[in-house]
Design a protein around this motif. Sequence first.
Motif, PDB file in Angstrom:
ATOM      1  N   THR A 102      -6.136   4.180   2.136  1.00  0.00           N
ATOM      2  CA  THR A 102      -5.560   3.692   3.171  1.00  0.00           C
ATOM      3  C   THR A 102      -6.166   2.030   3.688  1.00  0.00           C
ATOM      4  O   THR A 102      -7.185   1.902   3.416  1.00  0.00           O
ATOM      5  N   VAL A 103      -5.035   2.077   4.591  1.00  0.00           N
ATOM      6  CA  VAL A 103      -5.874   0.552   5.201  1.00  0.00           C
ATOM      7  C   VAL A 103      -6.282   0.758   6.590  1.00  0.00           C
ATOM      8  O   VAL A 103      -5.763   0.900   7.517  1.00  0.00           O
ATOM      9  N   ASP A 104      -7.809   0.538   6.040  1.00  0.00           N
ATOM     10  CA  ASP A 104      -8.606   0.746   7.620  1.00  0.00           C
ATOM     11  C   ASP A 104      -8.247  -0.214   8.579  1.00  0.00           C
ATOM     12  O   ASP A 104      -9.071   0.198   9.610  1.00  0.00           O
ATOM     13  N   GLY A 105      -8.263  -1.311   8.198  1.00  0.00           N
ATOM     14  CA  GLY A 105      -7.575  -2.753   8.990  1.00  0.00           C
ATOM     15  C   GLY A 105      -7.299  -3.591   8.266  1.00  0.00           C
ATOM     16  O   GLY A 105      -7.766  -3.882   7.378  1.00  0.00           O
ATOM     17  N   VAL A 106      -6.804  -4.416   9.546  1.00  0.00           N
ATOM     18  CA  VAL A 106      -6.431  -5.686   9.075  1.00  0.00           C
ATOM     19  C   VAL A 106      -7.620  -6.707  10.164  1.00  0.00           C
ATOM     20  O   VAL A 106      -6.793  -6.565  11.358  1.00  0.00           O
ATOM     21  N   ILE A 107      -8.176  -7.629   9.391  1.00  0.00           N
ATOM     22  CA  ILE A 107      -8.604  -8.360  10.622  1.00  0.00           C
ATOM     23  C   ILE A 107      -8.246  -9.988  10.316  1.00  0.00           C
ATOM     24  O   ILE A 107      -8.108 -10.469   9.127  1.00  0.00           O
ATOM     25  N   THR A 108      -8.745 -10.662  11.604  1.00  0.00           N
ATOM     26  CA  THR A 108      -7.096 -11.695  11.195  1.00  0.00           C
ATOM     27  C   THR A 108      -8.940 -12.890  11.875  1.00  0.00           C
ATOM     28  O   THR A 108      -8.715 -13.131  13.056  1.00  0.00           O
ATOM     29  N   LEU A 109      -9.012 -13.467  10.668  1.00  0.00           N
ATOM     30  CA  LEU A 109      -9.575 -14.823  11.591  1.00  0.00           C
ATOM     31  C   LEU A 109      -9.346 -16.059  12.476  1.00  0.00           C
ATOM     32  O   LEU A 109      -8.171 -16.094  10.950  1.00  0.00           O
ATOM     33  N   ALA A 110      -9.205 -16.541  13.749  1.00  0.00           N
ATOM     34  CA  ALA A 110      -9.052 -18.530  13.848  1.00  0.00           C
ATOM     35  C   ALA A 110     -10.201 -18.528  14.210  1.00  0.00           C
ATOM     36  O   ALA A 110     -10.900 -18.089  14.740  1.00  0.00           O
ATOM     37  N   ASP A 111     -10.145 -19.644  13.812  1.00  0.00           N
ATOM     38  CA  ASP A 111     -11.037 -21.208  14.480  1.00  0.00           C
ATOM     39  C   ASP A 111     -10.728 -21.322  14.819  1.00  0.00           C
ATOM     40  O   ASP A 111      -9.415 -22.265  15.819  1.00  0.00           O
ATOM     41  N   ALA A 112     -11.717 -21.254  15.856  1.00  0.00           N
ATOM     42  CA  ALA A 112     -11.432 -21.575  17.469  1.00  0.00           C
ATOM     43  C   ALA A 112     -11.142 -22.748  17.865  1.00  0.00           C
ATOM     44  O   ALA A 112     -10.629 -23.050  18.604  1.00  0.00           O
ATOM     45  N   GLU A 113     -12.103 -23.318  17.424  1.00  0.00           N
ATOM     46  CA  GLU A 113     -11.672 -25.252  17.299  1.00  0.00           C
ATOM     47  C   GLU A 113     -10.495 -25.565  16.487  1.00  0.00           C
ATOM     48  O   GLU A 113     -10.044 -26.469  18.082  1.00  0.00           O
ATOM     49  N   ALA A 114      -9.915 -25.053  15.717  1.00  0.00           N
ATOM     50  CA  ALA A 114      -8.369 -25.571  15.545  1.00  0.00           C
ATOM     51  C   ALA A 114      -7.445 -25.018  16.167  1.00  0.00           C
ATOM     52  O   ALA A 114      -5.872 -25.155  16.635  1.00  0.00           O
ATOM     53  N   VAL A 115      -7.831 -23.668  16.731  1.00  0.00           N
ATOM     54  CA  VAL A 115      -6.608 -22.695  17.371  1.00  0.00           C
ATOM     55  C   VAL A 115      -6.648 -23.946  18.866  1.00  0.00           C
ATOM     56  O   VAL A 115      -6.150 -24.469  19.546  1.00  0.00           O
ATOM     57  N   ALA A 116      -8.190 -24.503  19.661  1.00  0.00           N
ATOM     58  CA  ALA A 116      -7.492 -25.068  20.811  1.00  0.00           C
ATOM     59  C   ALA A 116      -7.188 -26.343  21.005  1.00  0.00           C
ATOM     60  O   ALA A 116      -7.075 -26.941  21.697  1.00  0.00           O
ATOM     61  N   ALA A 117      -7.606 -26.662  19.393  1.00  0.00           N
ATOM     62  CA  ALA A 117      -6.883 -28.329  19.434  1.00  0.00           C
ATOM     63  C   ALA A 117      -5.095 -28.440  19.160  1.00  0.00           C
ATOM     64  O   ALA A 117      -4.985 -29.587  19.356  1.00  0.00           O
ATOM     65  N   GLY A 118      -4.665 -27.299  19.214  1.00  0.00           N
ATOM     66  CA  GLY A 118      -3.114 -27.226  18.802  1.00  0.00           C
ATOM     67  C   GLY A 118      -2.632 -27.954  17.608  1.00  0.00           C
ATOM     68  O   GLY A 118      -2.282 -27.523  17.221  1.00  0.00           O
ATOM     69  N   ARG A 119      -3.294 -27.056  16.537  1.00  0.00           N
ATOM     70  CA  ARG A 119      -3.767 -27.321  14.865  1.00  0.00           C
ATOM     71  C   ARG A 119      -1.760 -26.476  14.821  1.00  0.00           C
ATOM     72  O   ARG A 119      -1.187 -26.917  13.944  1.00  0.00           O
ATOM     73  N   PHE A 156       0.687  -1.021  -0.286  1.00  0.00           N
ATOM     74  CA  PHE A 156      -0.220   0.306  -0.237  1.00  0.00           C
ATOM     75  C   PHE A 156       0.671   1.469  -0.093  1.00  0.00           C
ATOM     76  O   PHE A 156       0.378   2.028  -0.031  1.00  0.00           O
ATOM     77  N   ASP A 157       1.924   0.303  -0.151  1.00  0.00           N
ATOM     78  CA  ASP A 157       3.270   2.350   0.320  1.00  0.00           C
ATOM     79  C   ASP A 157       3.576   2.219  -1.292  1.00  0.00           C
ATOM     80  O   ASP A 157       4.408   3.828  -1.914  1.00  0.00           O
ATOM     81  N   TRP A 158       2.782   1.545  -2.222  1.00  0.00           N
ATOM     82  CA  TRP A 158       3.382   1.775  -3.943  1.00  0.00           C
ATOM     83  C   TRP A 158       2.744   3.813  -4.483  1.00  0.00           C
ATOM     84  O   TRP A 158       1.125   3.469  -3.729  1.00  0.00           O
ATOM     85  N   PRO A 159       3.477   3.955  -5.159  1.00  0.00           N
ATOM     86  CA  PRO A 159       3.508   5.442  -5.478  1.00  0.00           C
ATOM     87  C   PRO A 159       1.660   5.503  -6.067  1.00  0.00           C
ATOM     88  O   PRO A 159       1.537   6.665  -6.047  1.00  0.00           O
TER      89      PRO A 159
END
Length: 345
Positions: free
Chosen positions: A126-143, A116-119
């Motif tokens: 403008t980058v309004d935000g970076v939204i990261t999705l995390a799969d609760a079941e997979a994260v809890a399982a230690g994947r 996004f810094d390219w002329p």
Amino acid sequence: MSDLSKVPVTIVTGFLGAGKTTLISHLIRNAGGRRLAVVVNEFGTLGVDGDILKGCAIPDCPAENIVELANGCICCTVADDFIPTVETLLALDPRPDHILIETSGLALPKPLLKAFDWPAIRSRITVDGVITLADAEAVAAGRFAPDLAAIDAQRAADPSIDHETPLSEVFEDQLACADLVLLTKCDLAGPAGIAAARAIIAAETVRPLPVVELVDGVIDPRVVLGLGAAAEDDIAARPSYHDGEDEHEHDDFDSFVLAFGEIADPEDLARRIETLAAGGAVLRVKGYAAVAGKPMRLLVQAVGARVRIQYDRPWRGDEVRGTQLVVIAERDRLDPPAVRAALAA
């Protein structure tokens, strides 16, 4: 142009199958009067998510405002793909009020953020935000946790080795770049799984981040759109395993498209995918299948051993009925002949 005239862009990232397309489908249908445009990046040559999103098109986000970039990573092909695509969307009449970018599940968001810094575009978006999705079941399982035993064994053989697993690195890079974390699949994780996932995310993040729980991508758009983060000006606060590298590669992962004819039993296909994934042979399977005697196309979405199948729409007259599945796995585990034998036999 002033900041007020810039078009806000939201980057939606998260690992394979975390629910990015489901979230964006919901945002398209509930944009609150915003005129949206969407860029979808696929890892692999078979476009699935773009087709799903175009099926959600409405007047405020018509099909021509949804662009799919397949077979690669947009942050690796900035000049050839990403910049021209953004310029095309900015030239639309009427111009979009907000642009959503769905990265591939294996993408590292920071290199894209740097683009996004390219002329050619930095004064226009403008980058309004970076939204990261995390799969609760997979994260809890230690994947996404590092395989400590394997790493210790590697270090014993070679003391210079000091890295985590490919999955854990991607997961941590996606969290490190986030302004907001959406904890998905909460209905599958249950209260204990949600608590475990929250604890893991808190331990992996480099700064305090808000974490919002959701199911089936349903969320008030005001929570994710309008963050005003200007993330392109805050890159230094978002560390990555690949900082200092001019490029990044996805050599740890690979994909191929498996194509064959009609199937007789959708449940049998689902069981075959479950068995294959349970053995660690694949990370993700998604695509379409033609079921003998059925006029509807079968949508196949699998994350690990969790498989979801549903009929999504009738086959069109100009389409050849058949089955096409994109299969994604760690490179050293991907065995196309074995996958074909397991799924297409």
